[in-house]
Design a protein around this motif. Structure first.
Motif, PDB file in Angstrom:
ATOM      1  N   ILE A 405       0.836  -1.208   0.000  1.00 43.02           N
ATOM      2  CA  ILE A 405       0.000   0.000   0.000  1.00 43.02           C
ATOM      3  C   ILE A 405       0.869   1.255   0.000  1.00 43.02           C
ATOM      4  CG2 ILE A 405      -1.604   1.365   1.386  1.00 43.02           C
ATOM      5  CD1 ILE A 405      -2.882  -1.225   2.330  1.00 43.02           C
ATOM      6  N   HIS A 406       1.874   1.273   0.855  1.00 39.31           N
ATOM      7  CA  HIS A 406       2.686   2.476   1.036  1.00 39.31           C
ATOM      8  C   HIS A 406       3.333   2.962  -0.263  1.00 39.31           C
ATOM      9  CE1 HIS A 406       6.062   5.007   2.316  1.00 39.31           C
ATOM     10  NE2 HIS A 406       5.342   5.292   3.388  1.00 39.31           N
ATOM     11  N   PRO A 407       4.096   2.140  -0.975  1.00 45.25           N
ATOM     12  CA  PRO A 407       4.728   2.644  -2.203  1.00 45.25           C
ATOM     13  C   PRO A 407       3.720   2.990  -3.294  1.00 45.25           C
ATOM     14  CG  PRO A 407       5.136   0.280  -1.943  1.00 45.25           C
ATOM     15  CD  PRO A 407       4.521   0.755  -0.674  1.00 45.25           C
ATOM     16  N   PHE A 408       2.584   2.261  -3.322  1.00 37.72           N
ATOM     17  CA  PHE A 408       1.599   2.552  -4.368  1.00 37.72           C
ATOM     18  C   PHE A 408       0.968   3.922  -4.135  1.00 37.72           C
ATOM     19  CE2 PHE A 408      -2.488   2.208  -6.603  1.00 37.72           C
ATOM     20  CZ  PHE A 408      -2.044   1.774  -7.852  1.00 37.72           C
ATOM     21  N   LEU A 409       0.572   4.213  -2.913  1.00 36.67           N
ATOM     22  CA  LEU A 409      -0.005   5.529  -2.620  1.00 36.67           C
ATOM     23  C   LEU A 409       1.040   6.624  -2.780  1.00 36.67           C
ATOM     24  CD1 LEU A 409      -2.246   4.796   0.513  1.00 36.67           C
ATOM     25  CD2 LEU A 409      -2.960   5.032  -1.875  1.00 36.67           C
ATOM     26  N   GLN A 410       2.269   6.317  -2.443  1.00 28.37           N
ATOM     27  CA  GLN A 410       3.340   7.297  -2.582  1.00 28.37           C
ATOM     28  C   GLN A 410       3.544   7.697  -4.041  1.00 28.37           C
ATOM     29  OE1 GLN A 410       7.439   6.091  -1.523  1.00 28.37           O
ATOM     30  NE2 GLN A 410       7.426   7.812  -0.099  1.00 28.37           N
ATOM     31  N   SER A 411       3.300   6.775  -4.953  1.00 19.91           N
ATOM     32  CA  SER A 411       3.481   7.073  -6.375  1.00 19.91           C
ATOM     33  C   SER A 411       2.497   8.127  -6.872  1.00 19.91           C
ATOM     34  CB  SER A 411       3.346   5.790  -7.211  1.00 19.91           C
ATOM     35  OG  SER A 411       2.014   5.294  -7.179  1.00 19.91           O
ATOM     36  N   PHE A 412       1.410   8.372  -6.120  1.00 20.13           N
ATOM     37  CA  PHE A 412       0.450   9.410  -6.473  1.00 20.13           C
ATOM     38  C   PHE A 412       0.750  10.731  -5.768  1.00 20.13           C
ATOM     39  CE2 PHE A 412      -1.934   5.672  -7.777  1.00 20.13           C
ATOM     40  CZ  PHE A 412      -2.599   6.101  -8.913  1.00 20.13           C
ATOM     41  N   GLY A 413       1.840  10.774  -5.002  1.00 21.03           N
ATOM     42  CA  GLY A 413       2.252  12.019  -4.363  1.00 21.03           C
ATOM     43  C   GLY A 413       1.883  12.148  -2.907  1.00 21.03           C
ATOM     44  N   PHE A 414       1.206  11.149  -2.334  1.00 23.08           N
ATOM     45  CA  PHE A 414       0.871  11.230  -0.913  1.00 23.08           C
ATOM     46  C   PHE A 414       2.154  11.160  -0.081  1.00 23.08           C
ATOM     47  CE2 PHE A 414      -3.174   9.542  -2.640  1.00 23.08           C
ATOM     48  CZ  PHE A 414      -4.024  10.534  -2.169  1.00 23.08           C
ATOM     49  N   GLY A 415       2.192  11.962   0.964  1.00 21.10           N
ATOM     50  CA  GLY A 415       3.370  11.990   1.831  1.00 21.10           C
ATOM     51  C   GLY A 415       4.555  12.716   1.244  1.00 21.10           C
ATOM     52  N   GLN A 416       4.351  13.497   0.130  1.00 19.67           N
ATOM     53  CA  GLN A 416       5.456  14.186  -0.532  1.00 19.67           C
ATOM     54  C   GLN A 416       5.081  15.627  -0.848  1.00 19.67           C
ATOM     55  OE1 GLN A 416       7.563  11.687  -3.649  1.00 19.67           O
ATOM     56  NE2 GLN A 416       5.602  10.644  -3.579  1.00 19.67           N
ATOM     57  N   ARG A 417       6.094  16.445  -1.045  1.00 17.96           N
ATOM     58  CA  ARG A 417       5.905  17.804  -1.568  1.00 17.96           C
ATOM     59  C   ARG A 417       6.222  17.757  -3.061  1.00 17.96           C
ATOM     60  NH1 ARG A 417       8.736  18.627   3.310  1.00 17.96           N
ATOM     61  NH2 ARG A 417       7.579  19.860   4.858  1.00 17.96           N
ATOM     62  N   THR A 418       5.239  17.948  -3.881  1.00 16.62           N
ATOM     63  CA  THR A 418       5.448  17.793  -5.328  1.00 16.62           C
ATOM     64  C   THR A 418       5.212  19.075  -6.116  1.00 16.62           C
ATOM     65  OG1 THR A 418       3.158  17.040  -5.594  1.00 16.62           O
ATOM     66  CG2 THR A 418       4.833  15.347  -5.255  1.00 16.62           C
ATOM     67  N   ALA A 419       4.610  20.113  -5.494  1.00 18.23           N
ATOM     68  CA  ALA A 419       4.372  21.371  -6.215  1.00 18.23           C
ATOM     69  C   ALA A 419       5.704  22.056  -6.514  1.00 18.23           C
ATOM     70  CB  ALA A 419       3.468  22.290  -5.400  1.00 18.23           C
ATOM     71  N   LEU A 420       5.828  22.600  -7.712  1.00 21.25           N
ATOM     72  CA  LEU A 420       7.117  23.130  -8.156  1.00 21.25           C
ATOM     73  C   LEU A 420       7.411  24.530  -7.646  1.00 21.25           C
ATOM     74  CD1 LEU A 420       7.070  21.878 -11.857  1.00 21.25           C
ATOM     75  CD2 LEU A 420       8.173  20.831  -9.879  1.00 21.25           C
ATOM     76  N   ASP A 421       6.404  25.367  -7.474  1.00 20.55           N
ATOM     77  CA  ASP A 421       6.660  26.755  -7.069  1.00 20.55           C
ATOM     78  C   ASP A 421       5.683  27.219  -5.991  1.00 20.55           C
ATOM     79  OD1 ASP A 421       4.459  26.759  -8.696  1.00 20.55           O
ATOM     80  OD2 ASP A 421       5.123  28.369 -10.016  1.00 20.55           O
ATOM     81  N   VAL A 422       5.318  26.310  -5.110  1.00 20.60           N
ATOM     82  CA  VAL A 422       4.471  26.647  -3.962  1.00 20.60           C
ATOM     83  C   VAL A 422       5.290  26.386  -2.705  1.00 20.60           C
ATOM     84  CG1 VAL A 422       2.300  26.234  -2.762  1.00 20.60           C
ATOM     85  CG2 VAL A 422       2.406  25.975  -5.256  1.00 20.60           C
TER      86      VAL A 422
END
Length: 618
Positions: A405-422
């Motif tokens: 579950i963990h790596p699959f949800l992580q692949s959608f950006g959960f638990g990460q900062r993914t915005a480029l200029d926010v």
């Protein structure tokens, strides 16, 4: 007779002559010394004193550049510069500052807040003889009063300057941020770099939050200078030479002012956030947090009274819920988890379970209940999505296991900062074995996985993360990281090297089947968002969620009336549209809104209709 016989006239004459000669020699020497001194000053030291004289008469003044403007995607102005006149004071040229301030108070009015701000600005001056603003935004009548009395106000002048203004007020407060006076910490940072110190030599303001801070280096511009001649009072008599400053670069954002205003209207009286993303580009169309604040209060310095009112407000208007609010994603997580279930072969689309309203782990007395007390009966994945069956996802989460579950949800950006200029975004929380061991000094248990299966327990996500994950889902796993900037008058580009890799499924058809299930959440007979059918203009794929704020006993029922308003469930809704070719993805959270179908879902639908239809929405 006797006196005359004793006087020696020749001796007196000799004495007089000797004294006269000595005096003449002294006078000659003094005149010679004076002549030598004059020659030394005027000939030998000519260059030195000419420079000193020129520096006393001629001064170099840095000129602040005009800050770049900020526009929305349709060219609507979001941040501008407005001309204003301020009365300034140079402390070193004022014999009695208190008396001068009292005189100005009689002339134009100087409030306690003005005096407080004046003292603060005075402490933050970079160098002696820098003017300090006493009061901003003078009227023509006030300017005239000051100018007429200039002879009685040494060191006081009226100065014209451009001040930042946000015409949209609260609507864009969190996303745009604001500029404010440079404080001591910022000044020390600027002075540490000679190039930066030069760039800000004439500037009093700097970006503090949001877009204003992130793009500060582009918006600021380059200073100019002017060589001026001054009189004995230090007032400028004429400009001898001038090099104009280079204005800052204008920025156009993906934000849509119409959608932002609509979000503001629909969220009035509620607490929460709305984020909308353009699926193909990653452009953030709407990023709104309610309640907000007026950023114009901060530009020239907010009073203690106004700041305390914002700080002590229990609704937290200074808190940006869109990027820093962390909420359990609740059932909005089920489509992502469901994709993992079928794609990893944990279950097929047609495989069913029997839902009798509760779930128990083997050898455990703990009962995990479904939101529907009597259960949903025989349930497959599609029905579990449409009707938001908790028991189905309890069971599948345990079968899938946290290590998948963990790596699959992580692949959608959960638990990460993914915005480029926010800036200042929270990463949320995607729990796992390592996290729990590091933070709770405990092992990961099957019960933790059960809670994660319905987006509860330890997991937290921000509205921006939910909108991002939904956009990746709508884009069939293709990652286009969220961004605010659409275009730039300069040559700045966004670094996309940190964008996560695309989500690749073992069976690409699972995307379409999940889209169909999410569409039935809105259009199905038993869909949890079927209330949207009344105003359905474009096919929407969505998912509702209800996040618990407080726990309730296992054998108790949720009673809205018995709970204080702030303890009621949060209402979440994620969606994208059109289903066959997604263009927009939206995530809406209404704190203590309870029913997503009645609160958060209609807000998302109105934004989708406005974006796709071009109208003003409802």
């Amino acid at each position: 007779m006797w006196e005359q016989s004793f006087r020696d006239k020749s001796a007196e004459i000799r004495l007089f002559r000797s004294r006269a000669i000595i005096l003449a020699i002294v006078i000659t020497l003094m005149l010679a010394g004076l002549g030598w001194r004059m020659a030394h000053l005027q000939i030998t030291l000519y260059d030195k004193y000419q420079n000193l004289s020129e520096n006393n008469r001629i001064k170099i003044q840095p000129l602040a550049p005009k800050r770049g403007l900020i526009y929305d995607r349709n060219g609507e102005l979001l941040a501008e510069n407005v001309p204003t006149y301020s009365v300034t004071l140079v402390p070193e040229k004022v014999p009695d500052i208190e008396e001068t301030l009292n005189f100005l108070d009689d002339l134009i009015g100087v409030s306690e807040r003005d005096r407080e701000q004046f003292e603060r600005r005075r402490e933050l001056r970079r160098r002696p003889y820098d003017p300090v603003v006493v009061r901003h935004k003078l009227t023509e009548d006030e300017i005239a009063k000051v100018m007429v009395n200039r002879n009685y106000l040494p060191g006081v002048d009226v100065e014209a300057q451009l001040v930042r203004h946000y015409p949209q007020g609260e609507t864009f407060a969190h996303v745009l941020g604001y500029v404010g006076r440079i404080n001591q910490r910022e000044q020390n940072q600027l002075d540490a770099d000679p190039d930066t110190e030069r760039r800000y030599s004439a500037s009093r303001y700097i970006g503090k939050l949001g877009v204003e801070k992130h793009y500060e280096s582009d918006l600021h511009g380059e200073p100019g200078y002017q060589k001026v001649e001054t009189n004995a009072r230090g007032r400028i008599t004429r400009v001898l030479e001038q090099v104009d400053p280079i204005p800052g670069e204008d920025i156009t954002l993906h934000l849509d002012a119409r959608m932002q205003r609509l979000a503001s209207q629909l969220m009035e009286g509620r607490r929460g956030a709305v984020v909308a993303i353009e699926v193909k580009t990653g452009g953030i169309l709407t990023m709104y947090s309610n309640p907000g604040f007026d950023p114009n209060l901060f530009v020239t310095g907010i009073s203690h009274k106004d700041y305390n009112a914002l700080r002590d407000n229990p609704d937290l208007p200074l808190f940006d819920r869109s990027i820093r609010g962390r909420y359990p994603p609740a059932s909005t997580l089920k489509p992502f988890l469901g994709l993992g279930v079928v794609d990893m072969g944990v279950a097929s689309w047609s495989q069913t379970i029997n839902d009798y309203g509760s779930f128990q782990l083997p050898n455990s007395e703990r009962v995990y209940r479904d939101w529907k007390r009597q259960g949903h009966g025989k349930v497959d994945l599609k029905r579990a999505i449409v009707e938001s069956c908790d028991v189905y996802f309890y069971d599948m989460a345990v079968k899938m296991g946290i290590d998948r579950i963990h790596p699959f949800l992580q692949s959608f950006g959960f638990g990460q900062r993914t915005a480029l200029d926010v800036d200042n975004t929270y990463s949320g929380l995607l729990p796992g074995r390592e996290w729990k061991q590091a933070t709770r000094r405990s092992h990961w248990y099957a019960g933790d996985t059960v809670n994660l299966g319905i987006g509860q327990g330890y997991m937290q996500a921000t509205p921006l993360q939910l909108a991002t994950a939904t956009a990746v889902m709508a884009n069939r796993g293709k990652w286009v990281a969220p961004r605010l900037m659409l275009s730039h008058s300069g040559d700045t580009t966004i670094d996309e090297s940190t964008t996560p890799p695309d989500v690749v499924l073992n069976n690409e058809k699972n995307w379409d089947r999940m889209f169909n299930a999410m569409q039935n959440v809105v259009e199905g007979t038993h869909g949890t968002a079927r209330a949207l059918l009344r105003k359905l203009e474009h096919p929407i794929a969505g998912k509702t969620g209800t996040a618990q704020v407080v726990g309730i006993a296992q054998d108790a029922e949720y009673d809205s009336e018995a709970l204080r308003e702030r303890l009621r469930d949060h209402a979440l809704f994620v969606a994208f549209s059109p289903v066959d070719d997604p263009q927009i993805a939206v995530a809406t959270i209404v704190e203590n809104g309870e029913s997503a179908g009645r609160t958060s879902a209609p807000i998302s639908q109105a934004l989708i209709n406005l974006y796709l239809g071009g109208g003003e929405g409802e």
